[in-house]
Structure formats: C-alpha cells, structure tokens
Design a protein around this motif. Sequence first.
Motif, PDB file in Angstrom:
ATOM      1  N   ALA A  95       0.825  -1.208   0.000  1.00 36.29           N
ATOM      2  CA  ALA A  95       0.000   0.000   0.000  1.00 36.29           C
ATOM      3  C   ALA A  95       0.859   1.258   0.000  1.00 36.29           C
ATOM      4  O   ALA A  95       0.472   2.288  -0.562  1.00 36.29           O
ATOM      5  N   VAL A  96       2.031   1.186   0.619  1.00 34.82           N
ATOM      6  CA  VAL A  96       2.932   2.338   0.643  1.00 34.82           C
ATOM      7  C   VAL A  96       3.396   2.664  -0.765  1.00 34.82           C
ATOM      8  O   VAL A  96       3.477   3.846  -1.158  1.00 34.82           O
ATOM      9  N   LEU A 101       2.759   6.149  -3.110  1.00 28.42           N
ATOM     10  CA  LEU A 101       3.539   6.803  -4.164  1.00 28.42           C
ATOM     11  C   LEU A 101       2.643   7.451  -5.217  1.00 28.42           C
ATOM     12  O   LEU A 101       3.041   8.445  -5.834  1.00 28.42           O
ATOM     13  N   SER A 102       1.453   6.908  -5.424  1.00 26.96           N
ATOM     14  CA  SER A 102       0.536   7.548  -6.365  1.00 26.96           C
ATOM     15  C   SER A 102       0.088   8.910  -5.835  1.00 26.96           C
ATOM     16  O   SER A 102      -0.058   9.870  -6.612  1.00 26.96           O
ATOM     17  N   THR A 162       7.863   6.579 -10.566  1.00 26.90           N
ATOM     18  CA  THR A 162       7.173   7.729  -9.980  1.00 26.90           C
ATOM     19  C   THR A 162       7.355   8.968 -10.835  1.00 26.90           C
ATOM     20  O   THR A 162       6.390   9.705 -11.117  1.00 26.90           O
ATOM     21  N   TRP A 163       8.597   9.215 -11.272  1.00 22.43           N
ATOM     22  CA  TRP A 163       8.841  10.372 -12.137  1.00 22.43           C
ATOM     23  C   TRP A 163       8.136  10.214 -13.479  1.00 22.43           C
ATOM     24  O   TRP A 163       7.660  11.200 -14.057  1.00 22.43           O
ATOM     25  N   ALA A 164       8.065   8.987 -13.970  1.00 21.47           N
ATOM     26  CA  ALA A 164       7.360   8.760 -15.236  1.00 21.47           C
ATOM     27  C   ALA A 164       5.871   9.061 -15.093  1.00 21.47           C
ATOM     28  O   ALA A 164       5.259   9.655 -15.993  1.00 21.47           O
ATOM     29  N   ALA A 227      -2.960   7.157 -11.613  1.00 25.28           N
ATOM     30  CA  ALA A 227      -1.593   6.925 -11.134  1.00 25.28           C
ATOM     31  C   ALA A 227      -1.466   5.551 -10.494  1.00 25.28           C
ATOM     32  O   ALA A 227      -0.467   4.845 -10.700  1.00 25.28           O
ATOM     33  N   MET A 228      -2.455   5.139  -9.703  1.00 24.68           N
ATOM     34  CA  MET A 228      -2.405   3.815  -9.070  1.00 24.68           C
ATOM     35  C   MET A 228      -2.397   2.704 -10.108  1.00 24.68           C
ATOM     36  O   MET A 228      -1.624   1.740 -10.008  1.00 24.68           O
ATOM     37  N   LEU A 229      -3.269   2.821 -11.100  1.00 20.21           N
ATOM     38  CA  LEU A 229      -3.317   1.794 -12.144  1.00 20.21           C
ATOM     39  C   LEU A 229      -2.026   1.763 -12.951  1.00 20.21           C
ATOM     40  O   LEU A 229      -1.540   0.678 -13.317  1.00 20.21           O
ATOM     41  N   ASP A 230      -1.446   2.922 -13.226  1.00 18.74           N
ATOM     42  CA  ASP A 230      -0.202   2.967 -13.993  1.00 18.74           C
ATOM     43  C   ASP A 230       0.964   2.377 -13.205  1.00 18.74           C
ATOM     44  O   ASP A 230       1.795   1.649 -13.765  1.00 18.74           O
ATOM     45  N   ILE A 231       1.058   2.694 -11.916  1.00 12.79           N
ATOM     46  CA  ILE A 231       2.136   2.134 -11.090  1.00 12.79           C
ATOM     47  C   ILE A 231       2.008   0.623 -11.014  1.00 12.79           C
ATOM     48  O   ILE A 231       3.002  -0.115 -11.142  1.00 12.79           O
TER      49      ILE A 231
END
Length: 297
Positions: A95-96, A101-102, A162-164, A227-231
């Motif tokens: 989850a972290v 991160l998202s 994260t930067w991406a 962001a969550m789905l992409d990570i």
Amino acid sequence: MKKFRLYFEEHNRGPLTQLWLQFQRQHSAMFGLVLFVFFLALVLLAPVLSPHDPYLQNPDLLLLAPSWSEAGLVSYAFGTDDLGRDIMSRLITGAVYTFGLSIVAVLMALLLGLALGMMAGMSKGVKSSVFNHLLDLALTIPSLLLAILIVAVLGPGLWNTTWAIVLALLPQFVHGIRNSIQEALKQDYVVAYRLDGANNWQVLRHAVLPNIWEPVTLMSSMALSTAMLDIAALGFLGLGAQAPTAEWGAMIADALDLIYLAPWAIALPGMLLFAAVLSVNLVGDGLRTAIKKRRES
C-alpha cells in the motif's frame, strides 16, 4: 428551546461547509471516503501494522494457505507465497508503494501543473498558441503508454516509475488548469478587479486561484486513480517495482505461475488494488455531484 434574537442576522455557510453537507448526503461517496481513509492509514502505519517482516523468507512455510483454510495458521492470516513470505505483511507494505507513491506523484504533478498552467493561462499570442498545440499533442498519448516510454528512457525502478507517472500526468493538469484560468478570466468579478487597478499577479492570486480549486480537486481525484493503475501496470510488466519490492502489481506478476497452486497470492493484491481505485473514484464522483449541487443551490 430556540434562542431569542432581538435582531435577525442571516448566517451563510462557507463553501467548504456547503460542499461537505452535499457530500455526506451521498452514501456511496461516504463509503468511498471510509475506504480511502483506510488505505491512507495503511500507508501511514504500515511498519506498525505489519505482523511480520514482508521480506523474511521461511522455507518451512512455503505456499501456506490463508487462515480461513484448514491448512492455514492464524499467525499468517493471508498465507505465504512460494518463498515463505507473509502475504499480509507484503500487502500492507505494498500500500505504501502503490497507494502512497501515487499520492506523491499526483501532488508533484499538481504543483508542476499549477506553475505551468498559470503561465499558459495568463499568456497570449504566439507563445500561448505554441504551448496549447504542444499540450494537445501530449494529450493524444495515453498516460500509461507515455509512462512506459519515459521508463524506457530513465530505466526500470520504482523511483523512475514515480517520475514517469508525474511526467505522464503533467499535460492533463496543465491543460485543465489553463482552461480553468482562462474561463475564470472571463468572469465579471475579474473584470471589476482589473478596473480597480489590479495587475496580472494580483488578479491571479486574489481573483482566479481561489475560484478554481474545485476543478483542480476533481482533476486530482481522477489523476490519483490513473496513477495507481499505472504504477501497478508498470510493476506487473516488470518496468516498475523490481523484486523483491512488495508492490501490488509486481506481486501479481510474481504469483502468475502459482495461479493454480496458490490463487490467493494473485486474488488478494488484485482485490486491494480494485478497492483502492474504487475508493478514489467514489470520492471523485461524490465531489463532482456535491460541487454541482452546491452551485445550483
């Protein structure tokens, strides 16, 4: 007993109070908010809530079934993976990375988008036209594909991911903030503020920015689920989090070979990812409805 008042004074609630009153009337939005707070608590309290070391391997407990199975143990509530690592601890730690991160990526993209969006919204002429065409070109590329291209340049890894994500979300924020600023500049109160002698910075600070926080909040909620789905997708493809990092997408990819032996190793991180994205979408839809009703009232 109603309090006696000699003089009647009209009491108007603030915009945030009105927004909260409209938001809490929606049961689905409140359910999403509870889920969101739950995942946020997992992120903040992960080291305390994890019952075991998420990276500790136990060769005596390989592919241990969850505790609700007859072959499971209470001390390992969600069982173990093929290396004997506690799945519950890895899910909490994941989850972290996936959820936490998202949030960091969206906040960074929001800050950069505010700076660039203010420049684009307040500019005119050739500079504004060139900037708008570049934004339109960037928006034609899906965020996941853009993130994959950026990771291919930066290299695999969680921080590069994260930067991406930040760079992939940036065109959406810049485009949305620019449109919101240009729409606000057409309002009568901005014209009146200019007639009082205010310069561009004063107009932006006192008249425009306080009135665009609602669309910015909606953009942030939509960007968070993306962001969550992409990570998770980059972790699943092996371009994001690398083994043995306990990220939900990477956990699903590592357990694909065990789908028949230990289906819980895939189902549990997938269910958590679904619940996290659902919570953000429910809160975002609730905010959108509450903002609409507040403006109508």
